[in-house]
Design a protein around this motif. Structure first.
Motif, PDB file in Angstrom:
ATOM      1  N   UNK A  29     116.748 -19.116 -41.954  1.00 35.18           N
ATOM      2  CA  UNK A  29     115.949 -18.310 -40.306  1.00 35.18           C
ATOM      3  C   UNK A  29     117.513 -18.807 -39.931  1.00 35.18           C
ATOM      4  N   UNK A  30     117.749 -18.582 -38.761  1.00 35.91           N
ATOM      5  CA  UNK A  30     118.586 -18.224 -37.645  1.00 35.91           C
ATOM      6  C   UNK A  30     118.920 -18.417 -36.279  1.00 35.91           C
ATOM      7  N   UNK A  31     119.167 -18.775 -35.819  1.00 37.89           N
ATOM      8  CA  UNK A  31     119.035 -18.544 -33.727  1.00 37.89           C
ATOM      9  C   UNK A  31     119.231 -17.215 -33.372  1.00 37.89           C
ATOM     10  N   UNK A  32     118.505 -16.405 -32.916  1.00 34.79           N
ATOM     11  CA  UNK A  32     118.150 -15.674 -32.065  1.00 34.79           C
ATOM     12  C   UNK A  32     119.129 -15.312 -31.328  1.00 34.79           C
ATOM     13  N   UNK A  33     119.907 -14.876 -30.623  1.00 35.57           N
ATOM     14  CA  UNK A  33     120.893 -14.303 -29.652  1.00 35.57           C
ATOM     15  C   UNK A  33     120.443 -12.815 -29.068  1.00 35.57           C
ATOM     16  N   UNK A  34     120.542 -12.407 -28.183  1.00 31.57           N
ATOM     17  CA  UNK A  34     120.340 -10.998 -27.533  1.00 31.57           C
ATOM     18  C   UNK A  34     121.343 -10.976 -26.664  1.00 31.57           C
ATOM     19  N   UNK A  35     122.078  -9.898 -26.385  1.00 30.57           N
ATOM     20  CA  UNK A  35     122.506  -9.843 -24.490  1.00 30.57           C
ATOM     21  C   UNK A  35     122.570  -8.291 -24.373  1.00 30.57           C
ATOM     22  N   UNK A  36     121.528  -8.238 -23.150  1.00 28.79           N
ATOM     23  CA  UNK A  36     121.906  -5.874 -23.399  1.00 28.79           C
ATOM     24  C   UNK A  36     121.670  -6.200 -21.558  1.00 28.79           C
ATOM     25  N   UNK A  37     121.870  -4.492 -21.140  1.00 32.33           N
ATOM     26  CA  UNK A  37     122.334  -4.102 -19.806  1.00 32.33           C
ATOM     27  C   UNK A  37     122.345  -2.679 -19.815  1.00 32.33           C
ATOM     28  N   UNK A  38     121.929  -2.381 -18.595  1.00 33.48           N
ATOM     29  CA  UNK A  38     121.721  -0.974 -18.184  1.00 33.48           C
ATOM     30  C   UNK A  38     122.100  -0.380 -16.859  1.00 33.48           C
ATOM     31  N   UNK A  39     122.795   0.732 -16.868  1.00 36.87           N
ATOM     32  CA  UNK A  39     121.932   1.238 -14.956  1.00 36.87           C
ATOM     33  C   UNK A  39     121.132   2.679 -14.695  1.00 36.87           C
ATOM     34  N   UNK A  40     120.362   2.328 -13.740  1.00 34.97           N
ATOM     35  CA  UNK A  40     120.263   3.457 -13.155  1.00 34.97           C
ATOM     36  C   UNK A  40     120.562   3.911 -11.816  1.00 34.97           C
ATOM     37  N   UNK A  41     120.073   4.868 -12.045  1.00 33.38           N
ATOM     38  CA  UNK A  41     120.760   6.255 -10.592  1.00 33.38           C
ATOM     39  C   UNK A  41     119.386   7.178 -10.545  1.00 33.38           C
ATOM     40  N   UNK A  42     120.034   7.340  -8.786  1.00 28.45           N
ATOM     41  CA  UNK A  42     118.137   8.192  -8.563  1.00 28.45           C
ATOM     42  C   UNK A  42     119.091   8.880  -7.625  1.00 28.45           C
ATOM     43  N   UNK A  43     119.407  10.031  -7.515  1.00 27.41           N
ATOM     44  CA  UNK A  43     119.815  10.756  -6.447  1.00 27.41           C
ATOM     45  C   UNK A  43     119.262  10.748  -5.300  1.00 27.41           C
ATOM     46  N   UNK A  44     118.483  11.072  -4.685  1.00 24.73           N
ATOM     47  CA  UNK A  44     117.729  11.226  -3.433  1.00 24.73           C
ATOM     48  C   UNK A  44     117.215   9.556  -3.234  1.00 24.73           C
ATOM     49  N   UNK A  45     117.284   8.681  -3.498  1.00 25.52           N
ATOM     50  CA  UNK A  45     117.124   7.368  -2.934  1.00 25.52           C
ATOM     51  C   UNK A  45     115.530   7.670  -2.380  1.00 25.52           C
ATOM     52  N   UNK A  46     115.544   7.776  -1.020  1.00 27.37           N
ATOM     53  CA  UNK A  46     114.549   7.021  -0.097  1.00 27.37           C
ATOM     54  C   UNK A  46     113.777   8.341  -0.055  1.00 27.37           C
ATOM     55  N   UNK A  47     114.452   9.645  -0.478  1.00 27.16           N
ATOM     56  CA  UNK A  47     114.143  11.272   0.130  1.00 27.16           C
ATOM     57  C   UNK A  47     113.331  11.273  -0.287  1.00 27.16           C
ATOM     58  N   UNK A  48     111.885  11.765   0.555  1.00 30.51           N
ATOM     59  CA  UNK A  48     110.687  12.215  -0.632  1.00 30.51           C
ATOM     60  C   UNK A  48     110.643  13.277  -0.397  1.00 30.51           C
ATOM     61  N   UNK A  49     111.449  14.200   0.361  1.00 37.56           N
ATOM     62  CA  UNK A  49     111.467  15.666   0.464  1.00 37.56           C
ATOM     63  C   UNK A  49     112.589  15.950  -0.450  1.00 37.56           C
TER      64      UNK A  49
END
Length: 451
Positions: free
Chosen positions: A343-363
């Motif tokens: 058994x060994x030490x466990x390392x993890x690196x992760x990331x991401x990007x999210x895009x919501x085109x309308x933002x706050x526009x509910x219409x």
């Protein structure tokens, strides 16, 4: 007189009481002889330690490279960091399922096997005791998973005649985690949280020896069942700075620590033919062997930048020192009595990007109000068979579809990656995972006014 054929005798005939190093060699060799069809099994690497570790934050973080430590949201409850439970304004619930296909390649035999397994995702109930100030969350989720099968064909000499047999090793089970805790906001920038986490579960290793159809040779089964249970805790903190570059932006930095703990365990071994098996006695004459298993500290740090509701970027890093793992019960890759420690030490690196085109526009249209996500992660596993590190690389992504109901979203996610390699004694897994999750939230405990 009975003798094994030359190839199997090099590594000894496996049994549930064998040393983990011999089990490793058996499993590696058996990949090439594994059935070519599909089955309900996953990665052979899940035999190590307490099983394959499962990352569970939210369906949002799953699509963002599992980066969840600093990922704040008014829609999702982030199970990774209890400090962020203070963001809740709606009583929320989520449930989901996943389907994973794993293709395994063995460089020693050039063999390939395919396994497909389905599973339920985390369940949670989040309640804002004081909206956006104090939140309570109760969650049930997997902590680790054991899910593999290996088979090898060989022969032995019985009274001068060679008899063919199939030796199967199957692993199933894992640990579950039941959590409950609070998150609180102090002022406008600081959030703190803590949870109590109960870990429990069962792991079963089954060995089946099957001879070809011939009178007098019955299938024998030997099973080792280990039950574990214990309690740990998780502490989280987050700090948010606003209006750094724009009016509606926010930068969050967070950290989470899971306390080390010791699990109490008991193990039973049964032996017999087919389903008719007898429980074997331990050296002291009891039907089960008791022992302790230590789980190390877990640490995570993360940062998230949010620009209004239109886009966000998040990055995470985690560390678990499994090289200090100790257990009085032998597990895959570790046996204190023989000095084996893979058994060994466990390392993890992760990331991401999210895009919501309308933002706050509910219409806006549904496609514009949908959130589109992409990410990835790299992980050094907690195991090193024969001293070889096993690294995982994966891409993640998906879409979150809004619903007419406030706080309700339907998430579709995909994860594609590789684990290990075909160099040396390793096996390379190529996996594809699909997830479906329903997130639902509404306002409870509304105080009515009567004029």
């Amino acid at each position: 007189m009975t003798t094994l054929s030359s190839r199997v005798s090099l590594f000894s005939l496996p049994s549930v009481s064998m040393r983990p190093s011999a089990l490793l060699l058996f499993l590696v060799l058996s990949i090439g002889a594994h059935a070519q069809g599909q089955n309900n099994y996953g990665s052979i690497y899940s035999l190590y330690g307490l099983g394959e570790r499962v990352e569970t934050g939210s369906s949002q973080s799953t699509m963002l490279g599992n980066a969840s430590t600093a990922l704040r949201s008014g829609t999702y409850v982030n199970l990774s960091n209890p400090a962020l439970w203070s963001d809740q304004s709606l009583t929320s619930f989520s449930a989901g399922a996943s389907l994973t296909t794993v293709t395994s390649e063995d460089g020693l035999s050039d063999g390939t096997s395919v396994g497909t397994a389905g599973d339920l995702s985390a369940l949670h109930l989040g309640i804002p005791l004081l909206p956006n100030r104090l939140g309570l969350t109760i969650a049930y989720r997997p902590y680790s998973r054991v899910n593999y099968r290996a088979a090898v064909r060989d022969s032995l000499s019985v009274e001068g005649e060679m008899e063919a047999f199939t030796l199967n090793q199957e692993g199933a089970g894992g640990l579950q985690q039941l959590s409950g805790g609070l998150g609180v906001r102090l002022g406008n920038a600081v959030q703190l949280g803590a949870s109590a986490d109960v870990l429990f579960g069962t792991q079963e290793l089954l060995q089946r020896t099957q001879f070809d159809d011939r009178a007098g040779f019955a299938e024998t089964r030997q099973a080792r069942v280990t039950r574990l249970r214990g309690i740990t805790g998780t502490l989280g903190a987050a700090v948010t700075a606003r209006k750094l570059g724009a009016e509606d932006d926010a930068l969050t930095v967070a950290a989470v620590f899971t306390l080390p703990t010791t699990l109490s365990g008991s193990r039973t071994v049964t032996l017999g033919e087919s389903l008719d098996r007898d429980t074997l006695l331990t050296e002291d004459g009891s039907t089960s062997l008791d022992g302790d298993v230590d789980i190390p500290l877990g640490a995570r740090v993360g940062v998230t930048y949010l620009s209004g509701l239109r886009w966000l970027a998040t990055l995470d890093a985690s560390y678990e020192p499994w090289s200090g793992f100790e257990s009085s019960l032998p597990v895959g890759g570790y046996d204190a009595s023989s000095g084996l420690d893979q058994l060994r030490d466990r390392y993890r690196v992760g990331g991401g990007v999210e895009i919501t085109p309308a933002g706050r526009d509910r219409r806006a249209s549904m496609l514009q109000r949908a959130s589109y996500r992409i990410g990835g992660y790299a992980e050094q596993g907690l195991y090193a068979p024969a001293g070889q590190d096993v690294t995982t690389f994966a891409l993640t992504g998906g879409v979150s579809l809004p619903n007419r109901l406030t706080g309700a979203r339907f998430d579709l996610g995909l994860e594609l990656g590789t684990r290990g390699s075909t160099e040396g004694v390793l096996v390379r897994d190529t996996f594809l995972k699909g997830t479906l999750t329903l997130n639902f939230g509404e306002r409870w405990f509304i105080r009515r006014r009567f004029d």
